[in-house]
Design an enzyme around this catalytic site. Structure first.
Site, mmCIF file in Angstrom:
data_model
loop_
_atom_site.group_PDB
_atom_site.id
_atom_site.type_symbol
_atom_site.label_atom_id
_atom_site.label_comp_id
_atom_site.label_asym_id
_atom_site.label_seq_id
_atom_site.Cartn_x
_atom_site.Cartn_y
_atom_site.Cartn_z
ATOM 1 N N ASP A 73 10.492 -5.454 8.276
ATOM 2 C CA ASP A 73 9.593 -5.171 9.403
ATOM 3 C C ASP A 73 9.459 -6.489 10.164
ATOM 4 O O ASP A 73 10.303 -7.372 10.026
ATOM 5 C CB ASP A 73 8.237 -4.654 8.888
ATOM 6 C CG ASP A 73 7.348 -4.149 10.011
ATOM 7 O OD1 ASP A 73 7.668 -3.108 10.607
ATOM 8 O OD2 ASP A 73 6.322 -4.802 10.322
ATOM 9 N N GLY A 103 4.429 4.138 3.053
ATOM 10 C CA GLY A 103 3.955 2.920 2.412
ATOM 11 C C GLY A 103 4.161 1.746 3.347
ATOM 12 O O GLY A 103 4.788 1.876 4.400
ATOM 13 N N LYS A 104 3.643 0.608 2.998
ATOM 14 C CA LYS A 104 3.867 -0.593 3.802
ATOM 15 C C LYS A 104 3.557 -1.802 2.938
ATOM 16 O O LYS A 104 2.734 -1.718 2.017
ATOM 17 C CB LYS A 104 2.949 -0.603 5.026
ATOM 18 C CG LYS A 104 3.436 -1.511 6.136
ATOM 19 C CD LYS A 104 4.533 -0.843 6.956
ATOM 20 C CE LYS A 104 5.081 -1.740 8.018
ATOM 21 N NZ LYS A 104 6.015 -1.017 8.890
ATOM 22 N N GLY A 105 4.175 -2.929 3.260
ATOM 23 C CA GLY A 105 3.901 -4.148 2.520
ATOM 24 C C GLY A 105 3.803 -5.324 3.468
ATOM 25 O O GLY A 105 4.158 -5.225 4.643
ATOM 26 N N VAL A 158 0.863 -1.190 0.000
ATOM 27 C CA VAL A 158 0.000 0.000 0.000
ATOM 28 C C VAL A 158 0.889 1.226 0.000
ATOM 29 O O VAL A 158 1.792 1.360 0.832
ATOM 30 C CB VAL A 158 -0.944 0.012 1.228
ATOM 31 C CG1 VAL A 158 -1.721 1.325 1.287
ATOM 32 C CG2 VAL A 158 -1.919 -1.164 1.170
#
Ligand code: NAD
Length: 414
Positions: free
Chosen positions: A146, A105-107, A60
């Site tokens: 992460d 953002g992040k995944g 995202v």
């Protein structure tokens, strides 16, 4: 905790509180809140037993007004689109608070990395990068590790991207040092937790000497924070990981827990502390609590029993709005995640800068720059906290959201 408040509900409430305090219109709030782009992919991976299993991955990109999207990739069974969406939004405000030239953002991939063999983990990592490469890039979207991922995962993803576009270390941060990673990155989030914890105690006229602390989650963030807090004279009295928790009011050394976990992979059997249920650990006597595991662990139900006077959030979104209200009314100082755990993204930014310039900084230089950045952000947030008489969390969100809004305005998006 029933029903569990989701990461998305937590960030939504925090954002709405900030927008109300800032007096933004509904239209502005909508533009700032909704993600720029969301990508979901399902990809098959050949498992060691010869079967093929389908994994689902997400990326995202929340807001890129201030720079390339930036945020880690999480491997966990709990990963879903809503969680990734919430964590991506948190990154937009976080990078703005620390004043980095990044968006948010992040995944994530829905999987339990502990059940994957090294070959399977590599295939899951490469599969994610091969499906997402078109929306990534050193000037477009720069992921990092992460929860459940590490420097090796970053190395595989960098290799997968570089196969298509040529040598591109700046496409991902948190890489091994031998592959363009930055000295100081591994411990950066934990170091940042220590730096802001020290600042919060100093604001209250206290030092970390003799402060008893509990850490929930003993991975990258929790173990490094514990080591560095101990180096400042604080005393570890409790630790939890996903399988259990230990507590001793006399305290125990961080190194002894690290070596016990290294040898047995479990807190069970640790000789210097008692085993306690994970939920009960949060309510044990201490001065400082560092949640460093997952979101939504401090709730309206358990906040009243937390004895810590200070909570410094290593994890993302560990505190629900209901718990926040309890802490505020009880005068507990909560240093919010989007400030307290910004050390990781700050050194990721240093790594990216070094990669783009093909330079390598000394570890002391990295640590000094990190402290300068975080203390600057702490001062900015604290100033707003005093000025508007709001919690540190509300002040931090006000700062982050208003900086992103300004960038959107200057670009013509608002
Ligand atoms: P990690 O995978 O290295 O460690 C996670 C730890 O949490 C492990 O000890 C695990 O056993 C424990 N854990 C998981 N579920 C738990 C539960 N239900 N109860 C108790 N313990 C549990 O992950 P990490 O990189 O240390 O990340 C931890 C948190 O910090 C996450 O919220 C992550 O988003 C956040 N964070 C990480 C970084 C970073 O640089 N790694 C940066 C900013 C924020």
């Amino acid at each position: 905790m029933s029903p569990k408040t989701s990461a998305y509900q937590i960030i939504r409430q925090n954002f709405e509180d900030a927008v109300a305090l800032l007096g933004y219109s509904e239209e502005t709030a909508r533009i700032l809140h909704l993600p720029f782009r969301e990508m979901q992919t399902n990809y098959p991976v050949r498992m060691d037993d010869g079967s093929r299993r389908v994994f689902t991955g997400y990326r995202v990109q929340h807001n890129g007004a201030r720079g390339p999207f930036k945020g880690g990739i999480r491997f966990s069974p709990l990963v879903d689109l809503d969680e990734v969406r919430a964590l991506a939004e948190a990154m937009s405000w976080k990078t703005a608070i620390v004043n980095l030239p990044y968006g948010g953002g992040k995944g994530g991939v829905t999987c339990d990395p502990r059940t994957l063999s090294p070959l399977e983990l590599e295939a899951v990592s490469r599969g994610f990068a091969s499906r997402m490469h078109a929306i990534l890039g050193p000037h477009r979207d720069v992921p990092g590790p992460d929860m459940g991922t590490n420097a090796q995962v970053a190395a595989w993803m960098m290799d997968e991207y570089s196969r298509r576009y040529g040598y591109s270390p700046a496409v991902i941060t948190g890489k091994p040092v031998e592959m363009g990673g930055s000295l100081g990155r591994e411990a950066a989030t934990g170091r940042g937790v220590m730096i802001v914890a020290k600042a919060a105690f100093e604001t209250a006229g206290r030092s970390l000497q003799g402060v008893r602390f509990i850490v929930q989650g003993f991975g990258n963030v929790g173990s490094n924070a514990a080591r560095l807090l101990e180096a400042e004279g604080a005393v570890l009295v409790g630790v939890a990981d996903i399988d259990g928790a230990i507590y001793s009011e006399n305290g125990f050394s961080v190194e002894s827990v690290v070596s016990h976990l290294g040898a047995t992979r479990s807190l069970q059997g640790y000789p210097e502390a008692d085993l306690v249920p994970v939920d009960e650990l949060l309510a044990k006597p201490c001065d400082l609590l560092v949640p460093a595991a997952i979101e939504g662990v401090l709730t309206g139900e358990n906040a009243g029993s937390v004895q810590a006077e200070f909570i410094v959030e290593g994890a993302n979104l560990p505190t629900t709005p209901e718990a926040d209200a309890v802490f505020e009314s009880r005068g507990v100082t909560v240093v919010p995640d989007i400030l307290a755990n910004a050390g990781g993204v700050t050194v990721s930014y240093f790594e990216w800068v070094q990669n783009l310039k093909q330079l390598f900084w000394k570890e002391e230089e990295v640590n000094e720059r990190l402290a300068e950045k975080l203390l600057g952000a702490y001062r900015d947030v604290h100033e707003l906290h005093l000025k508007h008489r709001v919690s540190l969390r509300k002040a931090a969100y006000m700062l982050g959201v208003s900086r992103v809004k300004r960038a959107e305005e200057l670009r013509g998006g608002l």
